[in-house]
Structure formats: structure tokens, C-alpha cells
Scaffold this active site. Structure first.
Site, PDB file in Angstrom:
ATOM      1  N   ASP A   1      41.325  51.259  50.244  1.00 22.70           N
ATOM      2  CA  ASP A   1      42.346  50.982  49.222  1.00 22.70           C
ATOM      3  C   ASP A   1      42.152  51.897  48.012  1.00 22.70           C
ATOM      4  O   ASP A   1      43.128  52.380  47.429  1.00 22.70           O
ATOM      5  CB  ASP A   1      42.271  49.518  48.758  1.00 22.70           C
ATOM      6  CG  ASP A   1      42.912  48.553  49.751  1.00 22.70           C
ATOM      7  OD1 ASP A   1      43.766  48.992  50.545  1.00 22.70           O
ATOM      8  OD2 ASP A   1      42.562  47.361  49.730  1.00 22.70           O
TER       9      ASP A   1
ATOM     10  N   LYS B   1      38.785  39.940  52.970  1.00 22.98           N
ATOM     11  CA  LYS B   1      38.220  41.212  52.501  1.00 22.98           C
ATOM     12  C   LYS B   1      36.848  41.041  51.852  1.00 22.98           C
ATOM     13  O   LYS B   1      36.019  41.937  51.914  1.00 22.98           O
ATOM     14  CB  LYS B   1      39.176  41.869  51.485  1.00 22.98           C
ATOM     15  CG  LYS B   1      40.423  42.472  52.117  1.00 22.98           C
ATOM     16  CD  LYS B   1      41.257  43.198  51.063  1.00 22.98           C
ATOM     17  CE  LYS B   1      42.443  43.896  51.680  1.00 22.98           C
ATOM     18  NZ  LYS B   1      43.237  44.677  50.714  1.00 22.98           N
TER      19      LYS B   1
HETATM   20  P1  NAP Z   1      44.207  38.464  44.508  1.00 26.38           P
HETATM   21  O1  NAP Z   1      42.749  38.671  44.709  1.00 26.38           O
HETATM   22  O2  NAP Z   1      44.850  37.203  44.965  1.00 26.38           O
HETATM   23  O3  NAP Z   1      44.501  38.678  42.938  1.00 26.38           O
HETATM   24  C1  NAP Z   1      45.772  38.436  42.452  1.00 26.38           C
HETATM   25  C2  NAP Z   1      45.807  38.772  40.975  1.00 26.38           C
HETATM   26  O4  NAP Z   1      47.169  38.675  40.553  1.00 26.38           O
HETATM   27  C3  NAP Z   1      45.010  37.833  40.080  1.00 26.38           C
HETATM   28  O5  NAP Z   1      44.379  38.607  39.076  1.00 26.38           O
HETATM   29  C4  NAP Z   1      46.073  36.917  39.475  1.00 26.38           C
HETATM   30  O6  NAP Z   1      45.789  36.485  38.185  1.00 26.38           O
HETATM   31  C5  NAP Z   1      47.250  37.857  39.399  1.00 26.38           C
HETATM   32  N1  NAP Z   1      48.544  37.158  39.427  1.00 26.38           N
HETATM   33  C6  NAP Z   1      49.070  36.456  40.456  1.00 26.38           C
HETATM   34  N2  NAP Z   1      50.281  35.964  40.122  1.00 26.38           N
HETATM   35  C7  NAP Z   1      50.512  36.375  38.851  1.00 26.38           C
HETATM   36  C8  NAP Z   1      51.596  36.185  37.944  1.00 26.38           C
HETATM   37  N3  NAP Z   1      52.676  35.471  38.277  1.00 26.38           N
HETATM   38  N4  NAP Z   1      51.524  36.747  36.718  1.00 26.38           N
HETATM   39  C9  NAP Z   1      50.441  37.496  36.367  1.00 26.38           C
HETATM   40  N5  NAP Z   1      49.377  37.703  37.173  1.00 26.38           N
HETATM   41  C10 NAP Z   1      49.418  37.134  38.409  1.00 26.38           C
HETATM   42  O7  NAP Z   1      45.041  39.636  45.232  1.00 26.38           O
HETATM   43  P2  NAP Z   1      44.592  41.149  45.563  1.00 26.38           P
HETATM   44  O8  NAP Z   1      43.944  41.231  46.880  1.00 26.38           O
HETATM   45  O9  NAP Z   1      43.846  41.682  44.394  1.00 26.38           O
HETATM   46  O10 NAP Z   1      46.025  41.847  45.705  1.00 26.38           O
HETATM   47  C11 NAP Z   1      46.881  42.012  44.595  1.00 26.38           C
HETATM   48  C12 NAP Z   1      48.175  42.689  45.019  1.00 26.38           C
HETATM   49  O11 NAP Z   1      47.931  44.024  45.472  1.00 26.38           O
HETATM   50  C13 NAP Z   1      48.887  41.969  46.181  1.00 26.38           C
HETATM   51  O12 NAP Z   1      50.277  41.989  45.929  1.00 26.38           O
HETATM   52  C14 NAP Z   1      48.558  42.853  47.367  1.00 26.38           C
HETATM   53  O13 NAP Z   1      49.520  42.732  48.386  1.00 26.38           O
HETATM   54  C15 NAP Z   1      48.595  44.222  46.704  1.00 26.38           C
HETATM   55  N6  NAP Z   1      47.885  45.260  47.467  1.00 26.38           N
HETATM   56  C16 NAP Z   1      48.605  46.333  47.889  1.00 26.38           C
HETATM   57  C17 NAP Z   1      47.977  47.333  48.608  1.00 26.38           C
HETATM   58  C18 NAP Z   1      48.773  48.524  49.061  1.00 26.38           C
HETATM   59  O14 NAP Z   1      48.287  49.249  49.947  1.00 26.38           O
HETATM   60  N7  NAP Z   1      49.941  48.765  48.499  1.00 26.38           N
HETATM   61  C19 NAP Z   1      46.601  47.239  48.894  1.00 26.38           C
HETATM   62  C20 NAP Z   1      45.886  46.132  48.425  1.00 26.38           C
HETATM   63  C21 NAP Z   1      46.546  45.136  47.717  1.00 26.38           C
HETATM   64  P3  NAP Z   1      44.776  35.254  37.888  1.00 26.38           P
HETATM   65  O15 NAP Z   1      43.402  35.864  37.907  1.00 26.38           O
HETATM   66  O16 NAP Z   1      45.189  34.760  36.550  1.00 26.38           O
HETATM   67  O17 NAP Z   1      44.990  34.248  38.993  1.00 26.38           O
END
Ligand code: NAP
Length: 260
Positions: free
Chosen positions: A83, A47
Site C-alpha cells: 500500500d 491486515k
Molecule cells: P480503518 O483502520 O478502519 O481506519 C478508518 C479511519 O477512518 C479511522 O481513522 C476513522 O476515524 C476514520 N473515519 C471513518 N469514518 C469517518 C468519518 N465519517 N469521518 C471522519 N473520519 C472517519 O481503515 P483503513 O484500513 O485505514 O482504510 C481507510 C480507507 O483507505 C478505506 O476506505 C480503505 O478502503 C482505503 N484504502 C484504499 C486503498 C487503495 O488501494 N486505494 C488501500 C488501503 C486502504 P476514527 O479513528 O475516529 O474511528
């Protein structure tokens, strides 16, 4: 779900999931310039990496720094981010009534959290970002450079005043026991507050379970997924297919590749 949308709109098209290694992203994006290709969705980790490979960007994609939708027109590729408006539409469906100047808490500091900040700030909310790594939350807040976006520790967040908590972290994804937040914080929210979890697999995350146990309403990310797809489909085809078509298709069969 895009195949269901093509069928609903009476269009002859198909949507296929492709696994692309980071080293192959440039050629995969170049391939979208072929005649007959309407565009593509991108998921992690592409992305952000795709931005410099595109000819133009929407204001949302530029502000968020991430593209989830590419639209192809006559050899040119336009990057968009559905999104953010997808989340807004899902929150409205979940009953959030967007009070002006309302405190809202976003958990996470990745691309999904940036999309949430863009959507919430744009709708006049005061956004508090809480993340496991505070420095990453501070970097997101610094990017917006607005008095209405602050990075704080969970202890410093305004739980009692907040009407909405969005889990934009990946905690809980495919793990029913994982949560990004101590449940004690949820008990400090007022009774009418909404907990929105972008994760939808499992359908009820631990955080949603704990929010409901605290008397709050809680929703998973299926609505956001369906709305971002609806908006991408409209950008590709011009067809405004109802979100129920996407939701029904997702509920019938949610392939692993659909998780945002
Ligand atoms: P990303 O860039 O990998 O960011 C993940 C974030 O989650 C980071 O801030 C990380 O913290 C935090 N994190 C991961 N494991 C954790 C834990 N065990 N405890 C607390 N914080 C934790 O991912 P992203 O692209 O932003 O996506 C995040 C989520 O949104 C995913 O589950 C994705 O599937 C979902 N999403 C859903 C949709 C939808 O349409 N429903 C759309 C987009 C994304 P750190 O900074 O400390 O590593």
C-alpha cells in the site's frame, strides 16, 4: 485485475477472493503454505492480525504494522505492505513532484494512514495527521516518534503551506455524501495543491468534489489500488506487468472485494 495480469504475463495462474472470518484466519494463512500457492492479499480486518502468523516481514510491513501481501516460497510465508509504495507511485502519476521537506496532511489513523505516513515520511515530507479521534492520530505519531510526524486538530494543521492532502480515512467509502473534513479547510490550500482520496468508490467522493470546487486537483484511490496490486503481483511471480493492465481491468470491472 490479477487474472488480467496473469494473462498479460502469459502465466497460468488464478486469483480468487475468499471471505475469511477472524476466527479462521490462522487456518486460512496456514493453507497458503501448500505447494503451488504463490501468496495472498489481505483486507480488513486481517491486515494487522496476520502479522504474528508469518515467518518474516518486510521493513515496510514491520514499520506500518500491517500486511496487505503475503508471499509464499517453499513453505515459508513473508509479509509485505505494498500500500505504501502503491500510494507513492499513484501520487507521482497524479503529478505530485515530492518537494523536499514539504508539509503534507494525512486524514485518518488506521492502517491506510500508517501506510501513507510511512511512504510520505520516507520520501522526506513533513507529515501532519488529522483524525476524527485525535488520540488515535497521536498514537500513530507516537509510533513514528519523529519531529516530522505530528498529530494535530484540523484547526491546527498547516493548510496554507501544504502541497498535498491524502484522505486515508474511510469516510466517503460507498457514500457520496460523506466527507471527513469541513470543505472550508480545503479552501485554505494553495492553488497547486493535490487532494488524493484513497477511496475510489464512488469514483468522485464528496471530498474530491469539494476540492475541485475549491480549484484544486483531486484524484481517487484507483491508481493506488492498481499500483499496490502491480507490486504484489511482481512479488508473487517476478513479472513486471504495466500498471495500465491493472487499471484497465479495474475500470472494466471493479469487484467489491478489491477495495483496500
Ligand atoms: P480503518 O483502520 O478502519 O481506519 C478508518 C479511519 O477512518 C479511522 O481513522 C476513522 O476515524 C476514520 N473515519 C471513518 N469514518 C469517518 C468519518 N465519517 N469521518 C471522519 N473520519 C472517519 O481503515 P483503513 O484500513 O485505514 O482504510 C481507510 C480507507 O483507505 C478505506 O476506505 C480503505 O478502503 C482505503 N484504502 C484504499 C486503498 C487503495 O488501494 N486505494 C488501500 C488501503 C486502504 P476514527 O479513528 O475516529 O474511528
Amino acid at each position: 485485475m490479477h487474472r488480467a495480469a496473469f494473462a498479460h504475463a502469459g502465466l497460468n495462474g488464478t486469483y480468487d477472493a475468499l471471505r475469511v472470518a477472524p476466527a479462521d484466519l490462522r487456518s486460512a494463512v496456514a493453507d497458503l503454505r501448500r505447494p503451488g500457492v504463490l501468496g495472498a492479499n489481505l483486507s480488513l480486518p486481517h491486515k494487522e492480525a496476520a502479522l504474528p502468523l508469518l515467518d518474516s516481514l518486510s521493513e515496510a510491513a514491520r514499520a506500518i504494522g500491517a500486511v496487505n501481501t503475503i508471499v509464499h516460497r517453499d513453505g515459508a510465508l513473508h509479509g509485505d505492505n505494498t500500500d505504501a509504495p502503491g500510494l507513492s507511485a499513484a501520487l507521482t502519476d497524479a503529478g505530485y513532484d515530492w518537494p523536499d521537506g514539504q508539509d503534507v496532511i494525512v486524514l485518518g489513523a488506521g492502517g491506510a494512514a500508517r501506510a501513507a505516513v510511512h511512504a510520505l515520511l520516507g520520501a522526506g515530507q513533513r507529515v501532519w495527521i488529522v483524525n476524527r479521534t485525535l488520540e488515535r492520530a497521536q498514537a500513530v505519531a507516537a509510533h513514528w516518534n519523529s519531529p516530522h510526524v505530528q498529530a494535530v486538530s484540523a484547526h491546527a494543521a498547516p493548510w496554507e503551506a501544504a502541497a498535498l492532502v491524502v484522505n486515508a480515512s474511510s469516510a466517503g467509502l460507498n457514500d457520496p455524501d460523506q466527507t471527513p473534513l469541513d470543505a472550508a479547510f480545503l479552501t485554505r490550500l494553495s492553488a497547486g495543491a493535490l487532494m488524493y482520496d484513497m477511496v475510489y468508490k464512488p469514483a468522485e467522493t464528496r471530498m474530491m468534489r469539494e476540492a475541485r470546487a475549491a480549484g484544486l486537483s483531486a484524484e481517487n484511490g484507483l491508481g493506488m489500488l492498481a499500483h499496490q496490486a502491480r507490486l504484489a503481483f511482481r512479488a508473487w511471480t517476478g513479472a513486471d506487468v504495466p500498471v495500465s493492465v491493472f487499471l484497465n481491468a479495474l475500470q472494466a470491472d471493479a469487484p467489491a472485494g478489491d477495495q483496500g
